[in-house]
Write an enzyme that holds these catalytic residues in place. Structure first.
Site, PDB file in Angstrom:
ATOM      1  CG  ASP A  10      -0.126  -2.820   2.918  1.00  0.00           C
ATOM      2  OD1 ASP A  10      -0.274  -2.810   4.324  1.00  0.00           O
ATOM      3  OD2 ASP A  10      -0.622  -4.063   2.612  1.00  0.00           O
ATOM      4  N   GLY A  11       2.136  -2.356   5.337  1.00  0.00           N
ATOM      5  CA  GLY A  11       3.216  -3.088   6.064  1.00  0.00           C
ATOM      6  C   GLY A  11       2.845  -4.439   6.694  1.00  0.00           C
ATOM      7  CD  GLU A  48       0.114  -0.837   7.869  1.00  0.00           C
ATOM      8  OE1 GLU A  48       0.492  -0.190   6.597  1.00  0.00           O
ATOM      9  OE2 GLU A  48      -0.279  -1.740   7.306  1.00  0.00           O
ATOM     10  CG  ASP A  71      -3.421  -0.915   5.057  1.00  0.00           C
ATOM     11  OD1 ASP A  71      -2.716  -0.918   5.670  1.00  0.00           O
ATOM     12  OD2 ASP A  71      -3.421  -2.203   4.104  1.00  0.00           O
ATOM     13  CG  HIS A 122      -6.237  -7.085   2.923  1.00  0.00           C
ATOM     14  ND1 HIS A 122      -4.928  -7.613   2.405  1.00  0.00           N
ATOM     15  CD2 HIS A 122      -5.923  -6.805   4.547  1.00  0.00           C
ATOM     16  CE1 HIS A 122      -4.395  -7.347   3.666  1.00  0.00           C
ATOM     17  NE2 HIS A 122      -4.264  -6.886   4.588  1.00  0.00           N
ATOM     18  CG  ASP A 132      -1.040  -7.692   1.297  1.00  0.00           C
ATOM     19  OD1 ASP A 132      -0.817  -7.628   2.472  1.00  0.00           O
ATOM     20  OD2 ASP A 132      -1.714  -8.461   1.082  1.00  0.00           O
TER      21      ASP A 132
END
Length: 156
Positions: A10-11, A48, A71, A122, A132
């Site tokens: 994740d970024g 990301e 994501d 999320h 995250d």
């Protein structure tokens, strides 16, 4: 031990562009490794992609089957739908962004068999949520490194 690796990435970016960070978790058999890094000025999409790159750079050998959960539709579709091959073939014509990172990822990707799977961000995936947390903590707490190419391209 199998030659299958699972990676979650994740970024995050505060302000987009702004301070950012990435988080990645690598699973290899019973082993788990978490990675994160913060940057002082970058974008969400760059982070990301940096999460994926950092995970691939952490590998000590090639020839692996790797499933990467992200994501980011941008990252997943670029690979799974062949966008990246088209971008490379046209030298990123039309203002396609992040050429430096995409070319670096592409070189790393050649060493393994990679499949991306999109996960809802999320939501209820604990590993995506942990990535995250890693990404936002890296962006908020630092130390913040310089995303040199992006800052130069942005005129900073």
């Amino acid at each position: 031990m199998s030659n299958e690796l699972v990676m979650y990435t994740d970024g995050a970016s505060r302000g987009n562009p702004g301070p950012g960070g990435y988080g990645a978790i690598l699973f290899w058999g019973d082993h788990r490794k978490e990675l994160s890094q913060g940057y002082r000025y970058t974008t969400n999409n760059r982070m990301e992609l940096m999460a994926v790159i950092a995970g691939l750079e952490a590998l000590k050998k090639g020839g692996l089957k790797i499933t990467i959960y992200s994501d980011s539709q941008y990252v997943v579709k670029a690979w799974e739908q062949g966008w990246l091959k088209n971008w490379i073939a046209t030298d990123f014509k039309g203002g396609k962004k992040n050429k430096d990172l995409w070319l670096h990822f592409y070189e790393l990707a050649k060493k393994n068999t990679i499949r991306f799977v999109w996960v809802r961000g999320h939501a209820d995936n604990p590993y995506n949520n942990r990535c995250d947390q890693l990404a936002t903590a890296a962006a908020d707490k630092g130390p913040l490194h310089v995303d040199k190419v992006f800052e130069e391209e942005s005129g900073r």
